[in-house]
Motif scaffolding. Structure first.
Motif, mmCIF file in Angstrom:
data_model
loop_
_atom_site.group_PDB
_atom_site.id
_atom_site.type_symbol
_atom_site.label_atom_id
_atom_site.label_comp_id
_atom_site.label_asym_id
_atom_site.label_seq_id
_atom_site.Cartn_x
_atom_site.Cartn_y
_atom_site.Cartn_z
ATOM 1 N N ILE A 184 24.412 4.798 -8.074
ATOM 2 C CA ILE A 184 23.589 5.606 -7.170
ATOM 3 C C ILE A 184 25.295 6.258 -6.962
ATOM 4 N N ALA A 185 24.278 7.410 -7.352
ATOM 5 C CA ALA A 185 25.386 8.960 -7.228
ATOM 6 C C ALA A 185 25.435 9.414 -5.308
ATOM 7 N N GLU A 186 26.124 10.048 -5.243
ATOM 8 C CA GLU A 186 25.812 10.970 -3.986
ATOM 9 C C GLU A 186 24.657 11.837 -4.055
ATOM 10 N N GLY A 187 23.262 11.278 -2.886
ATOM 11 C CA GLY A 187 22.825 12.586 -2.288
ATOM 12 C C GLY A 187 21.388 11.265 -2.993
ATOM 13 N N GLN A 188 21.441 10.134 -3.580
ATOM 14 C CA GLN A 188 20.116 9.089 -4.310
ATOM 15 C C GLN A 188 20.233 9.001 -3.178
ATOM 16 N N GLU A 189 18.132 9.160 -2.816
ATOM 17 C CA GLU A 189 18.080 8.391 -1.621
ATOM 18 C C GLU A 189 16.851 7.583 -2.454
ATOM 19 N N ASP A 190 16.464 7.824 -3.785
ATOM 20 C CA ASP A 190 15.157 7.588 -3.939
ATOM 21 C C ASP A 190 15.195 7.035 -5.156
ATOM 22 N N LYS A 191 13.795 5.770 -5.934
ATOM 23 C CA LYS A 191 14.295 4.701 -7.360
ATOM 24 C C LYS A 191 14.345 5.630 -8.486
ATOM 25 N N CYS A 192 13.501 6.898 -8.784
ATOM 26 C CA CYS A 192 13.806 7.731 -10.022
ATOM 27 C C CYS A 192 14.739 8.292 -10.166
ATOM 28 N N SER A 193 15.294 8.595 -9.028
ATOM 29 C CA SER A 193 17.009 9.125 -9.524
ATOM 30 C C SER A 193 17.858 8.149 -9.751
ATOM 31 N N ILE A 194 17.875 7.468 -8.830
ATOM 32 C CA ILE A 194 19.125 6.239 -9.700
ATOM 33 C C ILE A 194 18.923 5.521 -10.801
ATOM 34 N N LEU A 195 17.587 5.549 -11.265
ATOM 35 C CA LEU A 195 17.132 4.942 -12.545
ATOM 36 C C LEU A 195 17.245 5.673 -13.472
ATOM 37 N N LYS B 208 0.525 -1.202 0.142
ATOM 38 C CA LYS B 208 -0.353 0.110 0.001
ATOM 39 C C LYS B 208 0.882 1.514 -0.211
ATOM 40 N N LYS B 209 1.024 1.152 -1.455
ATOM 41 C CA LYS B 209 1.855 3.190 -1.157
ATOM 42 C C LYS B 209 1.283 3.815 -0.709
ATOM 43 N N GLN B 210 2.204 4.717 0.447
ATOM 44 C CA GLN B 210 1.510 5.703 1.272
ATOM 45 C C GLN B 210 2.491 7.153 0.238
ATOM 46 N N ARG B 211 2.074 7.903 -0.376
ATOM 47 C CA ARG B 211 2.633 9.769 -0.311
ATOM 48 C C ARG B 211 2.337 10.487 1.221
ATOM 49 N N GLY B 212 2.682 9.788 2.645
ATOM 50 C CA GLY B 212 2.327 10.826 3.335
ATOM 51 C C GLY B 212 3.307 12.306 3.466
ATOM 52 N N LYS B 213 3.042 13.130 4.112
ATOM 53 C CA LYS B 213 3.372 14.521 4.178
ATOM 54 C C LYS B 213 4.297 14.260 5.048
ATOM 55 N N GLY B 214 5.916 15.028 4.138
ATOM 56 C CA GLY B 214 7.478 14.941 4.885
ATOM 57 C C GLY B 214 7.208 15.893 6.404
ATOM 58 N N GLN C 108 9.594 8.896 -4.507
ATOM 59 C CA GLN C 108 10.152 9.763 -6.619
ATOM 60 C C GLN C 108 10.719 10.710 -6.330
ATOM 61 N N SER C 109 11.346 11.345 -5.653
ATOM 62 C CA SER C 109 12.755 12.591 -5.064
ATOM 63 C C SER C 109 13.279 12.208 -3.920
ATOM 64 N N SER C 110 14.606 12.640 -3.863
ATOM 65 C CA SER C 110 15.605 12.604 -2.720
ATOM 66 C C SER C 110 15.623 13.456 -1.893
ATOM 67 N N PRO C 111 15.212 13.345 -0.812
ATOM 68 C CA PRO C 111 14.901 14.917 0.339
ATOM 69 C C PRO C 111 16.603 15.400 0.771
ATOM 70 N N SER C 112 16.931 16.928 0.698
ATOM 71 C CA SER C 112 18.047 17.247 0.442
ATOM 72 C C SER C 112 18.447 16.400 1.905
#
Length: 1324
Positions: free
Chosen positions: A1055-1066, A75-81, A380-384
Motif C-alpha cells: 500500500i503506497a501513500e494515499g491508497q484507500e481502495d482495492k483497485c489502487s492497491i491491487l 450489498k455494494k453501494q456506490r453512494g454519492k460522496g 474503486q478509487s482513492s479520494p483526495s
C-alpha cells in the motif's frame, strides 16, 4: 437547557453582541459546580458536534461511511460522496481547521482574542477595527515559570487579548477574536486578523495591557527550561490560587484549548523558531501544502479590509445567511466548548472528572469524524486527502494543565492522561512542533515517574508501542521512563494493573538499545536502585525485567508476550553478533517453559525454539555446543512429558507433544550430521564409566518410546535423556516457573449442537489416541530418508521421489503408471508392517564406459511409500564377478568391488579392481568402512584392521596364547609332512568353476530380499503381497499426488501513500526499495513455469505472474502470493489477483500510507490474520497484528512489536507459518499431511493386501509374473533356477538402458542410493 438551546438558535437568526456573549459566559462559568449544567453542556456539545460533522466535514454521525461499509458488505453501494459546495468549502477552510502542513512562504499574522466572546463579531462589525488595532500592539515579554505543562496562565477581566508565543504553535491558544471570526465568513482562508509579523518580533516577551489586564504567556522552547522541581512548585502554588469568578475567561478555557489544527495553517510553519524547523516537523507528503495552504495572493488579501466584508456568510460571522452553515457551525461549536471557562478552575473534583470524561468522549467523536474522511465508498478509487480535518489536539493545554493538578483531582488527571495518550498515539496529520513536544514530554515524564500507581496504570494501558513507531523528535527520551514504569506496573499486585500492555511495551523495545547508543533515564526513581544511563545498562535492565516476567508473570497473555519478546531479543542479539551473556539465560527460560503445564504458554516457547532453527549457525558461533543443547532440551522434554500425555484425555497435551516432535525434526534436519553423532555427556554416564551414545541415538530412542509407549523401556536405566542430564552451569532444567491464570474459555453447547458435534468429537478422540505414535513414526521415516541428503540436487522444492514403477522398466513402454506395470516379471509389490508399501524393481544397470551393457550386473530399485512420503532407492551389488569371463592362464578371476560411480569417495576411486595376490576380503572390508562409516565398530577402527586386545588381558597372557597357537600350527605341519605320501591325504584336483551370468528378471531382487531376511518364515506376519488390479493403480496414483510436507500460502500486499481502495492497491506493480528487500528476504524467487514445489494455486502459464517468493524446509513449504508480482493490466487480471490473494488465510500488508490499514479495503471472507508492517523513520518496523477472536495466540511476533530490518523477513515468515497453523487448527477434523497419507495407506492395505500360504508367497517372490511369456535360450544361475525358471529371450536381454538419478551418499552395505526424479538425471 432552554437558555442554551434558545441561545444557539438565536445566533443562527440574529446578531448577538459581544456583551451578551460575555454575560452568557459569566453565567455559565459561575455555575460549574452544578452537575446538571455539565450534563446539559455535554448534550449540547454532542448536538453541535453532529452539526459540525455534517456541515463542515460532510459526515453524518448517524450514517458514517465506515459503518455503512461494514453493515452492507454483501450489498455494494456506490453512494454519492459527501462533497461540500466549493464556495462553502473555501469558507470553512478559512474558518476552522486546515489539515497538515502550511505554506512556507506565508507568515502567520498576529491574532487577537476577545476575553469573553471567543471570536464573536464586534458590535460595529469590529473586524476592521481590530485589524487596524493589531498594528498598534506593543511587543514585549515577561518571563514566568508557568505550569509544568507549559500552559498559558491568564488573569481574568472583562476584555483580554492574547498574543501567541512564537514557538508554542501547538499549544492551544485563546479563542478566536472578533476579527478572526469575522474572517471566517470571508474568502481569506485565515482566522488571523492582523498583518503578518516577522518571526523575530514574535519571539519577544509578550505583554498586552488592556484596561488593566495582564496576560502572561510562558514560552518554552528548550528542554533546559524543564526544571521539574521549580515547575512542580509553581504548579502547586498556582493550584492554591485557584479562584472562582463570575466572568471566567473563555479564552482561558481556550487559552488551554485552541491549537494548531483549529487555527489556520500558516503559523504552523512561520511561528516556529528557525532552528526548530527541522525536517522531522515536515509532513511526509510533499503535496499536502497544495491541498491545505493559501497562495501568496490569498495571504496578501488578509490585510485588505475592504475585501473582508461579504454577504455570503452567516449572521454570526457578519453576513446575512441564517441557519446552519459551515462557519456558523464552527463558531458556535467553538464558543460553546469554551463557555464553561477554564475547566481546570472547576473546584469540585467530581465535576472536574466528569468534564474530562466527557472531553474524552468528545475527542473520540472527533477522531471518528477524522477516520471517516476521504473514505472510498465504492472501493474503486482513492479520494483526495481531506482539506479540513478535526482539531484532534485541541484540548492539549487543558490536558497538560490538568496533569499537574493536586491529587484531589485524581480522577480528572487520570482522564486527562488517558486522552493525552489517545491523542498522541494516533497517526498525526500535522506533526507537532518542537515546543509542543517539550510540554508533552514533560507531562509524560511526570506521569511515568509518578508515585501514584493509578497514573502509571493509565499511561501504560492507553499508550501502546504505537507511540514509539510515530517517531516524534526526541521520543527516545521517554524510553527509559517507559521501561521503569512498565516494571513498576508488573511488580504490583493490583488486579486492574495492565500487565499485558506493560509486557507489550517492554517487548517492543528489545531492539532499541542496539539502534540508539544512549538511552537515558531523565530522573532516577526510588524503586530503582541505580540510575540507568548507558546502552548496555538499559539493555541489561530491560532483559532482566523480561526474564523475570517470563517465569513469574501470572497473566497468561502477558506471559506469552514475554516469551515472544525474549525470542525476538535473542534473534536481535544473534543477528548483531553482540555475544550478550544473557542470551543463555533467555534460552534457559524458553527451554524450561516447554514443560510448563499451561500448553498455550508452552506452545509459544516451542514456536520460539522453532524460530531459532534458522539461527543455528549464529548460535554455534556464539557457543559451539548451543545448537546441540537445543536438541537435547527437546529430547529430554519429550521424555519428561510423554508418560502424562499418553494417558491424558486433554487433546492439547497430545498436540503439544506433536509440536515438540516436529520442532525436534526441524533441528535434526538443520544441524550437521557430525553434531548429531557427537556423544552426549551426562553426569550419570560419567559416574558409571559407560560408553557415551551419540545424540542421534537418544533421538531415535525417544521416538521409539513415542511409538511403543513410554513404559516399554522404563526398566532400562538411562534409556533416554532426562531433565537432570541437562543440568550444567549454563542451564538449569528445574528453573522454577510461577503458575498462570488460564484464560481458556469453557465451551458450552446446546443439545442440538451437542448432537451434531458428537460424531466429530468421537472421531477426534479416536485420532488423538494414535496422534503421538503416528507423528513419531513419520519423524523416524523422515530422518531415515532425508538426514544427510536434503536437499538433493533438484533443490529444496523437491522432497519426495518422482520415480515410479514404470521408469527404467524395460517391460513397460508407457511414460505413465499404468496396468501394464503389474504384468512386468521384474516387479513385485509388498506391504511391510501393515504401514508401508514397498515395490521391488530390477532394472538394467548402466554400462561401463566404452563397453557393452550386456552381462553387467543389474540394479535393484526399492520404491517406498509411507506416511512421510515416497522414496526411491537404487541398490547395486557391491562385490561380484566381472562380465562373467575367466582370467587368462587359469588364474583367479578378476572381481569388481563396485560397479557404480565413486564420485564422492576418493580413497576408493582407484581400488575397484583387485590385483592378483591381494586379500580380496581385506579390500572389501576396507571399502565398506570408507563408504559406509555407520558400519564401523565403536572403536572406529577399519573393518580390516585387527581389534584391540580385550580389556583385562596383560602382555604375558597374550604371549602365552600366541605360543600355544604357534605350537599347534607346528604340530599340524609336522603331521602333514610325515604323512605326505599317504593315499588318504591325497584328493583329485578340481578346476575352478566359471561364473555364470544370472538371467532371472527378478534375481537380484530375490537376492536382496534374502539378504534382508524378508523371505524367512519369521517375517511372514509382517510382509505381504499386494493384489495387482486397476483399483490399486488408481489408489497408488492418488497417494502419490498427496502432499508430503506442510504447505501454506500467504498473501502479500503493498500500500503506497494515499491508497484507500482495492483497485489502487491491487494495481501496484512495484513497491519501495525497503518493501522489495523485505519480499526478497521472505524466501527465494522461483520461476513458476518450471517450479516443482508447492504452487498454492498459481498458474504456470504466466497469468498469475512469472515468479513468486518461495520458502521451504524438509517439513514446510510456503508460497507467497505477492500482489506486485501478479499482472494487473486488465480487469480480469485484477479479479484473478484478488481471488488468489483474498482466499489466503494470512495476509501480510506493507503499508506506507499515512493512515492505518483497514481490513475492509480488501473485501474477503478469509484473511483471518493480518500482519501489517509500518516502516518507521529510524529504519525499524512497527508490527500490528489483527486476527479473528477465535484464532488462538501465536508468535513469535506480537501486536505492537517493533523489530529491526535484519530480523523482519525471518520473523514475519515464522509468524505467518504459525498463524496459518493456528487458523487451520480451528477447522473441524483438520488433518496434517501425514495423517492424511496414513488414512490412504490404511485403506490401500485393507483393500489390497493378499493373504496366501507361504508356498504361494515364495512362488510369487521367485517369479512375480508367471504368466509372462518367456522364450529363447539363456544361461541359468544354478541348478535350482534351471528347474524353475524359463530362459529369457534375446529381446529381453538386450533391452535399452534408461538413466536414473543417483544420490551422492550410499546407505547400506548393499549400496542403496536415493533417487528423486527420472526427469533430472542430467543434474546429477
Amino acid at each position: 437547557m432552554t437558555l442554551m438551546v434558545a441561545w444557539i438558535r438565536a445566533n443562527l437568526c440574529v446578531y448577538i453582541s459581544r456583551e451578551l456573549w460575555d454575560d452568557f459566559l459569566g453565567v455559565l462559568s459561575s455555575l460549574t459546580e452544578w452537575e446538571e449544567l455539565i450534563n446539559e453542556w455535554a448534550n449540547i456539545m454532542d448536538s453541535l458536534t453532529a452539526v459540525l460533522a455534517r456541515t463542515v466535514y460532510g459526515v453524518e454521525m448517524t450514517n458514517l461511511p465506515l459503518d455503512k461499509l461494514s453493515e452492507q458488505k454483501e450489498k455494494k453501494q456506490r453512494g454519492k460522496g459527501c462533497v461540500l459546495d466549493p464556495q462553502k468549502g473555501t469558507t470553512v477552510g478559512r474558518s476552522f481547521s486546515l489539515s497538515w502542513r502550511s505554506h512556507p512562504d506565508v507568515t502567520e499574522p498576529m491574532r487577537f482574542r476577545s476575553a469573553t466572546t471567543s471570536g464573536a463579531p464586534g458590535v460595529e462589525k469590529a473586524r476592521n477595527i481590530v485589524r487596524q488595532k493589531a498594528t498598534e500592539v506593543e511587543e514585549c515579554q515577561q518571563s514566568e515559570n508557568a505550569s509544568a505543562a507549559g500552559s498559558v496562565y491568564l488573569t481574568v477581566g472583562q476584555q483580554q487579548q492574547v498574543l501567541r508565543s512564537s514557538s508554542t504553535s501547538d499549544i492551544p491558544e485563546p479563542l478566536c477574536s472578533d476579527s478572526s471570526q469575522g474572517q471566517k465568513a470571508e474568502n481569506t482562508q485565515n482566522l488571523s486578523s492582523s498583518e503578518p509579523q516577522p518571526i523575530q518580533e514574535n519571539k519577544g516577551h509578550v505583554k498586552r495591557e488592556h484596561e488593566g489586564i495582564t496576560i502572561l504567556v510562558r514560552r518554552s522552547s528548550s528542554p533546559a527550561e524543564l526544571d521539574l522541581k521549580d515547575d512542580l512548585q509553581q504548579t502547586q502554588g498556582k493550584c492554591r490560587e485557584r479562584q472562582k469568578s463570575e466572568s471566567t475567561n473563555s479564552d482561558t478555557a481556550l487559552g488551554c484549548i485552541n491549537e494548531a489544527e483549529l487555527s489556520m495553517g500558516p503559523w504552523q510553519t512561520c511561528e516556529e523558531d528557525p532552528e526548530l524547523n527541522t525536517p522531522t516537523d515536515v509532513v511526509a507528503d510533499a503535496d499536502a501544502r497544495h491541498w491545505l495552504q493559501l497562495s501568496p495572493t490569498d495571504a496578501s488579501n488578509l490585510t485588505d479590509s475592504s475585501e473582508c466584508l461579504a454577504d455570503d456568510c452567516s449572521i454570526i460571522a457578519g453576513g446575512s445567511l441564517t441557519g446552519w452553515h459551515p462557519d456558523s457551525a464552527a463558531v458556535l461549536w467553538r464558543r460553546v466548548l469554551g463557555i464553561l471557562g477554564d475547566v481546570n478552575n472547576i473546584q469540585s473534583p467530581k465535576i472536574h472528572a466528569r468534564v474530562f470524561c466527557y472531553l474524552y468522549e468528545l475527542w473520540y467523536k472527533l477522531a471518528k469524524i477524522r477516520d471517516n474522511l476521504a473514505i472510498s465508498l465504492d472501493n474503486q478509487s482513492s479520494p483526495s486527502p481531506p482539506v479540513l480535518i478535526p482539531p484532534l489536539r485541541m484540548f492539549a493545554s487543558w490536558l497538560f494543565k490538568a496533569a499537574t493538578l493536586p491529587n484531589e483531582y485524581k480522577e480528572g488527571k487520570l482522564q486527562a492522561y488517558r486522552l493525552i495518550c489517545a491523542m498522541m498515539t494516533r497517526r498525526q496529520d500535522v506533526l507537532p512542533n518542537s515546543d509542543f513536544l517539550v510540554h508533552f514530554y514533560l507531562v509524560m515524564h511526570l506521569g511515568l515517574t509518578s508515585e501514584d500507581q493509578d497514573i502509571l496504570n493509565t499511561i501504560i494501558r492507553h499508550c501502546p508501542p504505537r507511540f514509539f513507531s510515530l517517531g516524534f523528535p526526541g521520543f527516545s527520551m521517554l524510553v527509559g521512563d517507559f521501561i521503569t514504569a512498565a516494571a513498576r506496573v508488573l511488580s504490583t499486585d493490583m488486579l486492574t494493573a495492565p500487565r499485558s500492555e506493560a509486557v507489550t511495551v517492554l517487548g517492543s523495545l528489545v531492539c532499541f538499545p542496539n539502534t540508539y547508543q544512549e538511552i537515558p533515564l531523565l530522573q532516577s526513581v526510588p524503586e530503582v536502585n541505580e540510575a540507568i544511563t548507558g546502552t548496555e545498562d538499559v539493555k541489561h535492565y530491560l532483559i532482566n525485567i523480561l526474564l523475570k516476567n517470563a517465569t513469574e508473570e501470572p497473566n497468561e497473555y502477558a506471559r506469552c508476550i514475554a516469551v515472544c519478546s525474549l525470542g525476538v531479543w535473542i534473534c536481535e542479539e544473534l543477528a548483531q553478533c553482540t555475544s550478550h551473556p544473557q542470551v543463555k539465560e533467555a534460552i534457559n527460560v524458553i527451554g524450561v517453559t516447554l514443560k510448563f503445564p499451561n500448553k498455550i504458554v508452552a506452545q509459544v516457547a516451542c514456536d520460539v525454539l522453532q524460530l531459532l532453527v534458522s539461527y543455528w549457525e549464529k548460535l554455534q558461533m556464539f557457543e559451539t555446543s548451543l545448537p546441540r543443547k537445543m536438541a537435547e532440551i527437546l529430547v529430554a522434554t519429550i521424555a519428561f512429558l510423554l508418560p502424562s500425555a499418553e494417558y491424558s484425555s486433554v487433546e492439547t497435551d497430545k498436540k503439544f507433544i506433536v509440536s515438540l516432535l516436529l520442532c525436534l525434526l526441524d533441528w535434526c534436519m538443520a544441524l550437521p550430521v557430525s553434531v548429531l553423532l557427537h556423544p552426549v555427556s551426562t553426569a550419570v554416564l560419567e559416574e558409571q564409566h559407560s560408553a557415551r551414545a551419540p545424540l542421534l541415538d537418544y533421538i531415535y530412542r525417544v521416538l521409539h518410546c513415542c511409538v511403543c509407549g513410554s513404559s516399554t523401556y522404563t526398566q532400562q536405566s538411562h534409556y533416554t535423556l532426562t531433565l537432570a542430564d541437562l543440568s550444567s552451569t549454563d542451564y538449569d532444567p528445574f528453573l522454577p516457573l510461577a503458575n498462570v491464570k488460564s484464560s481458556e474459555p469453557v465451551q458450552y453447547h446446546s443439545s442440538a449442537e451437542l448432537g451434531n458435534l458428537l460424531t466429530v468429537e468421537e472421531e477426534k478422540k479416536r485420532r488423538s489416541l494414535e496422534l503421538i505414535p503416528l507423528t513419531a513414526r513419520m519423524v523416524m521415516a523422515h530422518l531415515v530418508n532425508h538426514l544427510g541428503h536434503y536437499p538433493l540436487s533438484g533443490g529444496p522444492a523437491i522432497l519426495h521421489s518422482l520415480v515410479s514403477e514404470n521408469h527404467d522398466n524395460a517391460h513397460v513402454e508407457g511414460s505413465e503408471l499404468s496396468s501394464e506395470v503389474f504384468r512386468s516379471p521384474n516387479l513385485q509389490l509388498f506391504v511391510f508392517n501393515d504401514s508401508t508399501l514397498i515395490s521391488y524393481l530390477q532394472t538394467p544397470t548402466e554400462g561401463l564406459a566404452g563397453g557393452s551393457p550386456v552381462g553387467c550386473l543389474s540394479d535393484v530399485r526399492v520404491i517406498v511409500r509411507d506416511i512421510s512420503g515416497k522414496y526411491s532407492w537404487d541398490g547395486k551389488v557391491l562385490y561380484g564377478p566381472l562380465e562373467g569371463c575367466l582370467a587368462p592362464n587359469g588364474r583367479n578371476p578378476s572381481f569388481l568391488v563396485s560397479s557404480w560411480h565413486h564420485d564422492t569417495f576418493g580413497p576408493q576411486k582407484d581400488s575397484s579392481q583387485v590385483e592378483e595376490g591381494d586379500d580380496v576380503l581385506d579390500k572389501l572390508l576396507e571399502n565398506i568402512g570408507h563408504t559406509s562409516p555407520e558400519c564401523l565398530l565403536p572403536s572406529q577402527l577399519n573393518l580390516n584392521e585387527p581389534s584391540l586386545p580385550p580389556c583385562g588381558m596383560n602382555y604375558d597372557q597374550e604371549k602365552e596364547i600366541i605360543e600355544v597357537i604357534l605350537r599347534q600350527n607346528a604340530q599340524e605341519d609336522e603331521y602333514i609332512q610325515s604323512h605326505n605320501f599317504d593315499s588318504a591325504m591325497k584328493v583329485t584336483s578340481q578346476g575352478q568353476p566359471s561364473p555364470v551370468e544370472p538371467q532371472g528378471p527378478f534375481y537380484f531382487c530375490r537376492l536382496l530380499l534374502d539378504d534382508l531376511g524378508m523371505n524367512s518364515w519369521d517375517r511372514r506376519k509382517n510382509f505381504h503381497l499386494l493384489k495387482k488390479n486397476s483399483k490399486l493403480l488408481r489408489e497408488l496414483k492418488n497417494l502419490d499426488s498427496r502432499q508430503c510436507r506442510e504447505t501454506h500460502k500467504i498473501a502479500v500486499f503493498y500500500i503506497a501513500e494515499g491508497q484507500e481502495d482495492k483497485c489502487s492497491i491491487l494495481s501496484n506493480e512495484r513497491g519501495s526499495q525497503a518493501y522489495e528487500d523485505f519480499v526478497a528476504g521472505l524466501g527465494w524467487e522461483v520461476d513458476l513455469s518450471t517450479h516443482c514445489g508447492f504452487m498454492g494455486g498459481l498458474q504456470r502459464n504466466g497469468s498469475t505472474g512469472q515468479t513468486a517468493p518461495y520458502y521451504a524446509t524438509s517439513t514446510v513449504e510456503v508460497i507467497f502470493h505477492v500482489s506486485t508480482r501478479m499482472p494487473s493490466d486488465s480487469d480480469d487480471s485484477l479479479t484473478k489477483k484478488l481471488r488468489h490473494l483474498g482466499n489466503d488465510e494470512v495476509h501480510i500488508v506493507w503499508s506506507e500510507h499515512s493512515r492505518d490499514y483497514r481490513r475492509g479495503i480488501i473485501p474477503t471472507a478469509f484473511g483471518d490474520v493480518s500482519i501489517i508492517i509500518y516502516p518507521m523513520k529510524n529504519h525499524m518496523f512497527f508490527i500490528a497484528i489483527t486476527k479473528k477472536p477465535e484464532v488462538p495466540f501465536f508468535g513469535p511476533l506480537f501486536d505492537g512489536a517493533i523489530v529491526s530490518g535484519k530480523l523482519l523477513p525471518s520473523l514475519v515468515c515464522a509468524t505467518c507459518i504459525n498463524a496459518s497453523r493456528a487458523v487451520k487448527c480451528l477447522i473441524p477434523l483438520y488433518q496434517s499431511f501425514y495423517e492424511e497419507r496414513a488414512l490412504y495407506l490404511e485403506a490401500i492395505i485393507q483393500n489390497h493386501r493378499e493373504v496366501m500360504t507361504f508356498e504361494d508367497f515364495a512362488a510369487q517372490v521367485f517369479s512375480p509374473s508367471p504368466s509372462y511369456s518367456l522364450s529363447g535360450t539363456g544361461a541359468l544361475a544354478s541348478s535350482l533356477s534351471a528347474d524353475l525358471e524359463e530362459p529369457l529371450s534375446e529381446e529381453e536381454t538386450e533391452h535399452p538402458l534408461l538413466l536414473l538419478p543417483q544420490a551422492t551418499k550410499p546407505r547400506i552395505s548393499r549400496k542403496f542410493h536415493c533417487c528423486t526424479s527420472a526427469l533430472s538425471r542430467s543434474s546429477h
